[in-house]
Design an enzyme around this catalytic site. Sequence first.
Site, PDB file in Angstrom:
ATOM      1  N   GLU A 108       9.786   4.692   2.389  1.00  0.00           N
ATOM      2  CA  GLU A 108       9.771   4.908   0.757  1.00  0.00           C
ATOM      3  C   GLU A 108      10.916   5.149   0.151  1.00  0.00           C
ATOM      4  O   GLU A 108      11.435   4.592  -0.942  1.00  0.00           O
ATOM      5  CB  GLU A 108       8.795   5.938   0.252  1.00  0.00           C
ATOM      6  CG  GLU A 108       7.379   5.745   0.675  1.00  0.00           C
ATOM      7  CD  GLU A 108       6.636   5.618   2.038  1.00  0.00           C
ATOM      8  OE1 GLU A 108       7.588   6.174   2.886  1.00  0.00           O
ATOM      9  OE2 GLU A 108       5.558   5.469   2.149  1.00  0.00           O
ATOM     10  N   HIS A 167      -3.199  13.571  -0.715  1.00  0.00           N
ATOM     11  CA  HIS A 167      -3.480  12.161  -1.073  1.00  0.00           C
ATOM     12  C   HIS A 167      -4.172  12.136  -2.510  1.00  0.00           C
ATOM     13  O   HIS A 167      -4.847  11.101  -2.858  1.00  0.00           O
ATOM     14  CB  HIS A 167      -4.751  11.531  -0.140  1.00  0.00           C
ATOM     15  CG  HIS A 167      -3.808  10.800   1.058  1.00  0.00           C
ATOM     16  ND1 HIS A 167      -3.116  11.607   1.865  1.00  0.00           N
ATOM     17  CD2 HIS A 167      -3.671   9.672   1.492  1.00  0.00           C
ATOM     18  CE1 HIS A 167      -2.402  10.771   2.878  1.00  0.00           C
ATOM     19  NE2 HIS A 167      -2.912   9.426   2.621  1.00  0.00           N
TER      20      HIS A 167
HETATM   21  C1  LIG Z   1       4.675   8.361   3.755  1.00  0.00           C
HETATM   22  C2  LIG Z   1       3.352   7.640   3.530  1.00  0.00           C
HETATM   23  N1  LIG Z   1       3.527   6.185   3.397  1.00  0.00           N
HETATM   24  C3  LIG Z   1       2.223   5.604   3.453  1.00  0.00           C
HETATM   25  C4  LIG Z   1       1.061   6.075   3.906  1.00  0.00           C
HETATM   26  C5  LIG Z   1      -0.086   5.124   4.008  1.00  0.00           C
HETATM   27  N2  LIG Z   1      -0.625   5.093   5.220  1.00  0.00           N
HETATM   28  C6  LIG Z   1      -1.427   5.743   5.660  1.00  0.00           C
HETATM   29  S1  LIG Z   1      -1.833   5.450   7.512  1.00  0.00           S
HETATM   30  C7  LIG Z   1      -0.462   4.289   7.347  1.00  0.00           C
HETATM   31  C8  LIG Z   1      -0.038   3.414   8.563  1.00  0.00           C
HETATM   32  C9  LIG Z   1       0.375   4.281   9.689  1.00  0.00           C
HETATM   33  O1  LIG Z   1       0.429   3.349  10.720  1.00  0.00           O
HETATM   34  P1  LIG Z   1       0.910   3.764  12.185  1.00  0.00           P
HETATM   35  O2  LIG Z   1       1.897   5.088  11.992  1.00  0.00           O
HETATM   36  O3  LIG Z   1       1.269   2.624  13.127  1.00  0.00           O
HETATM   37  O4  LIG Z   1      -0.304   4.570  12.565  1.00  0.00           O
HETATM   38  P2  LIG Z   1      -1.828   3.875  12.671  1.00  0.00           P
HETATM   39  O5  LIG Z   1      -2.588   4.149  11.601  1.00  0.00           O
HETATM   40  O6  LIG Z   1      -1.757   2.325  13.265  1.00  0.00           O
HETATM   41  O7  LIG Z   1      -2.432   4.873  13.923  1.00  0.00           O
HETATM   42  C10 LIG Z   1       0.010   4.270   6.173  1.00  0.00           C
HETATM   43  C11 LIG Z   1       1.130   3.162   5.772  1.00  0.00           C
HETATM   44  C12 LIG Z   1       1.057   7.486   4.027  1.00  0.00           C
HETATM   45  N3  LIG Z   1      -0.004   8.179   4.374  1.00  0.00           N
HETATM   46  N4  LIG Z   1       2.335   8.215   4.014  1.00  0.00           N
END
Ligand SMILES: Cc1ncc(C[n+]2csc(CCOP(=O)(O)OP(=O)(O)O)c2C)c(N)n1
Lengths: 353, 353, 325, 325
Positions: free
Chosen positions: A61, A130
């Site tokens: 971000e 959130h």
């Molecule tokens: C700083 C931030 N940006 C965006 C999000 C939205 N978000 C929640 S889970 C996620 C994906 C995370 O992917 P990964 O780290 O690969 O874990 P996975 O869900 O695949 O286990 C995102 C972008 C967030 N929670 N925090």
Amino acid sequence: MKREITFSQAILECTDQYLANDPSVYVMGLGVPDPKGIFGTTVGLREKYGEKRVMDMPVSENGMTGVAIGSALMGMRPIMTHQRIDFMLLSLDQIINNAAKWYYMFGGKKSVPLVIRLLVGQGWGQGPQHSQSLQTLFSHIPGLKVVFPFSPYDAKGLLSASIQDDNPVIFIEHRWLHNLHGHVPEEPFQAPIGKAKVVNKGKDLTIVSGSYMMVESLKASECLKENGIEVEVIDLRSIKPLDEDTIIQSVMNTGHLLVVDGAWRFLSISAEIISIVVEKAFKYLKKPPGRVTFPDVPTPTSWAMANNFYPRAINILRKVEEILDLPCKSEEEWGIVTTGPLDVPDKSFTGPF
Amino acid sequence: MKREITFSQAILECTDQYLANDPSVYVMGLGVPDPKGIFGTTVGLREKYGEKRVMDMPVSENGMTGVAIGSALMGMRPIMTHQRIDFMLLSLDQIINNAAKWYYMFGGKKSVPLVIRLLVGQGWGQGPQHSQSLQTLFSHIPGLKVVFPFSPYDAKGLLSASIQDDNPVIFIEHRWLHNLHGHVPEEPFQAPIGKAKVVNKGKDLTIVSGSYMMVESLKASECLKENGIEVEVIDLRSIKPLDEDTIIQSVMNTGHLLVVDGAWRFLSISAEIISIVVEKAFKYLKKPPGRVTFPDVPTPTSWAMANNFYPRAINILRKVEEILDLPCKSEEEWGIVTTGPLDVPDKSFTGPF
Amino acid sequence: MLNPDLAKAMYLDMLQIRLVEEGIADLYPEQEMRCPVHLCIGQEAIPVGVCSTLKKEDIVMGNHRSHGHYLAKGGDLRSMMAEIYGKANGCSKGKGGSMHLIDLSVNFYGTTPIVASIVPIAVGTAFATYLKDETRVTIIFLGRAATEEGVFAESLNFAALKKLPIVFVSEDNFFSVYTPLSERQPRERENTEIAKAFGIPSDKGNGNDIREVYNLSEKAVRHAREGKGPYFLEFETYRWREHCGPYYDTDLPYRSEEEFKEWKKKCPIENFEKLLLKENVLDKKQLVEMRESIQKKFEDAVAFAKSSPFPHPDEIFSDLFKEAN
Amino acid sequence: MLNPDLAKAMYLDMLQIRLVEEGIADLYPEQEMRCPVHLCIGQEAIPVGVCSTLKKEDIVMGNHRSHGHYLAKGGDLRSMMAEIYGKANGCSKGKGGSMHLIDLSVNFYGTTPIVASIVPIAVGTAFATYLKDETRVTIIFLGRAATEEGVFAESLNFAALKKLPIVFVSEDNFFSVYTPLSERQPRERENTEIAKAFGIPSDKGNGNDIREVYNLSEKAVRHAREGKGPYFLEFETYRWREHCGPYYDTDLPYRSEEEFKEWKKKCPIENFEKLLLKENVLDKKQLVEMRESIQKKFEDAVAFAKSSPFPHPDEIFSDLFKEAN
Ligand SMILES: Cc1ncc(C[n+]2csc(CCOP(=O)(O)OP(=O)(O)O)c2C)c(N)n1
Ligand SMILES: Cc1ncc(C[n+]2csc(CCOP(=O)(O)OP(=O)(O)O)c2C)c(N)n1
Ligand SMILES: [Mg+2]
Ligand SMILES: [Mg+2]
């Protein structure tokens, strides 16, 4: 009949029209081109305008906000989107140190025409990280405009004005507004940033609110109307610039002010609004102004607690009772019918969102 | 005679005593062990307590704040230092999403005993990115305590209370206070967080202020006293918790309130203080409360502009004249003698700091 | 081959995570678990393989998708279910929900959903053990998308600088929500190489093969415990269900039914089960018993959670600050 | 050997930076330049070597220590001096000071002192040129300490992902203020390796040898201009004066007089001068003329700055927002 669409369709339509007409506009954010398209506000855009202008991004971000700023210096007009305002806390260096100050600190050499759409979560146990409402943080910073739409009409009109604006605009969208319907013209138009709207005329008390809390404020004003009390409801539409005149005019007429802000109380924007009114219309005030806000604690996750964390129409009515010396009535007596759980905007929501 | 030391010596002494007596305390920040030792507040500590407990760090404000939080969960008591509050904008995710909420969001399982010392720059052309005053940002967030010392005595006493506190404390130090002298006991002691101090008794008007603006407020109250006007000056000492009672008591006696805050006006803490006073002591107010703040623009660098950006005693006096219907007098008439440039705290400053 | 007791235990742990999460998925439509849930079905070998190399005193932290991490470290099932149901006796008293799990009795120090935000905090717990001269190891589980946040690099840098006893475990399921790696990281990017450039040894492995996870993790944890500093591990795996919520989502265009089916064939539990049967470490009867006992435990936890009281509304105001005692 | 005209031009540019900054240092005690100044004396080969490989349309941005970057890209000296003196006709109208230099006429897009904060912004200008299908290259100068900020890694990632035409130039003078590298980065860390792990080619070079700087930069800029994506360069060099302010500071214990003297021997200007004399590219007379002409230009700029008006106090309120036209 006037055309009605939802708030999120209004956002989508506005974005679509800009992408069609202004080659400097592009859209970027986590999930922008994904199947859900930021709760429907960006669906189909990639197919229409291509990968370059409708972009997903790395989960970075802060850096990506810097990228948006840099591109804006070169004449692009990025629309950046965050699915939760909470994620933006990572990019405040870019927003506060750079975007807000660039035009000023280089003596007016280059401005930053950047729109940052920030979605405020609420309900279904989104909890402490959130569902923050951080309008205060942005509104305190000189150099940012803070836009706070409530109606679908303004969603389109204010987004349009924000994209058109040559300065960084923080555009705050409450998630519970996305499915609301209202009249929105199809052709492009702009709503002015910095001009509040008197949504309900009234002579007994002024309610100032914005974004989702307008829904609860209008509910309360309906109940009051049924009971012969005429409340003037002002939709701020933007927090900065703040339309002081409209607020003060109204308070001069009603003599009573209640500010309803969906944010923590301490240093909520209600504090600034009350201070301004007190400074400029002290002698018109018949009673101390009131405020309805969130309590000063993080959002608890369990719906059992969250239901009591978020103020609703009844809490506004309570405060109006207090200010206008009305007898204290129950929700039923005020005619409020609550069906279904309180932690979703409507019954169509049956899971995480 | 009572022992007098400077504000920065008070900080140093307090830190030294904790390092000596509490093995869980450690100090970390850019420049902490360097020859200048954060403007003298950490000099000599590394030599006494070693590299492990008196640490420099990578230029990674966000990550290192997370590190401090993690260590605090394990029972350490980190004191983190930033030479400018502006650099902290990089770490707001850690502070707001994590430190402030940890105790709450895990239902009271682990608290975060962390002190973050933030220095506010002013003068010598530090400009837009090195002289922000961001108390509003922190004060709005539930779960943070915000401490705002003015006197050397409180520098030591409040820092001590902050280190002792089991929760995250934002400790804001204005750079122009570091060289001020005052009485400070040598033995360890604590000043209470959340208790304001009536520094000057007075019956005509209440001035509420804190940190460096106390210097200007006291200057103004001296001038007023010479002219027979008795102003009560309240030193907030902490913004959160806010000592509402002391403020309200005072306003009930004086009927007049002026809040002097060294920060941008829109949503300055003055807004919250005025709102609270209006809510709880409306009928005691003889006039609308006033406020003296920075204008809502970034800090300009050139001293020609910065001198007019920062409010001084005369600006406070102007506001008092207005509230108390006094004739408007010049600085000389008020007895204010200004020698030397306005962009340094005193003549010993002859270059960047 | 692995030691049979260890193999059995790991099988049981994986199965527990699977059955618990399938149970959650089944019950979720009742709309009583009113908080987001991110299921790790399909990814169970990573939490179990890693945590099987740990001692109780070792510290574990996780992210939004952490039911598996919590259970693999030995977190209490009843407290977790009560938390997901929003009850007063949940592990976070209902204040946190599925994304804020904690069980200090097994040194599971917490989970948070802001991507990567908890990574430096785990570096901080490792830093505390270093300051205190303890030999505990910290494990931080992160999704691969978390490696895109700058704070990940900051965390690597400081952990390497102080040679902290921490193992970073990146779960690479290719997606961040619906977004594929190709929209987020350059094709040439290798996280293991990034770690190495910071001076941190690293390995990449098959996250669906629990033996590989265990072996790499054992090496990494030993390295950390011996005071040699941090280690970085990345495991490829696949999330079967939707990013958030109980359902499958192969109807959505971001991934194909075929891709999903390929990965289902690589099910970490099924394949390990086959192996254990073949090697006679377990027999069919034992399998059935294991399932039944987990099923019972889960039902008990759900009954416990459902019958537990909600927090009193006034609890909104508690736990803001820790009071001095 | 380099082309003689280029060599002369580079020598002149380095000398200009040196003499201007020495002039600033001499005048600073008058207390009329009332803003922080971070002098790059000793480091001049990097800005000049890099910028000599650029076209006018290429974009350059810098940090707190950017007088050299600004001048090397051709920024106007009068505007810079007026800015440092806080005058209304400074390049940022007095609002920015020494740390906020800009000259759009030569595509010098600005400098800011928050460490690393401007790095992604430069990636953004490169992104804009990519969106617009322009072949301009962006150069971002950063101190090595800036590579410790997470946003640096985020910037590498995105630049590599989109193959953006940007060259990152890290100036490695070992210190961050008074803090040595050993307190900030693990010994094993190599920024060039980090860049490579993101898929970004990189080189490390001697920042006090302008030929080496030029050659590496020429390669990097060509790579970027040809659409092959970003490049990372790191140059070792040494800051002669105090971190901020006009004085020497070898009396302070963070570095030794000997170390400083060693580096003075490696003076990029003196050594290049010797070479140019030896190779007969320049003669002594020309050297004197060059010095004199720079001296005159500097004196003119100072006179201009000193005689220029201060901003009107009301200017505090201008330039907050750009009004629609
Ligand atoms: C700083 C931030 N940006 C965006 C999000 C939205 N978000 C929640 S889970 C996620 C994906 C995370 O992917 P990964 O780290 O690969 O874990 P996975 O869900 O695949 O286990 C995102 C972008 C967030 N929670 N925090
Ligand atoms: C985010 C941030 N943290 C800390 C500082 C204080 N600071 C100013 S310059 C500097 C050192 C930067 O060192 P380096 O990047 O190596 O550049 P150099 O000064 O050596 O040219 C620091 C830490 C800052 N300006 N911004
Ligand atoms: Mg993933
Ligand atoms: Mg350096």
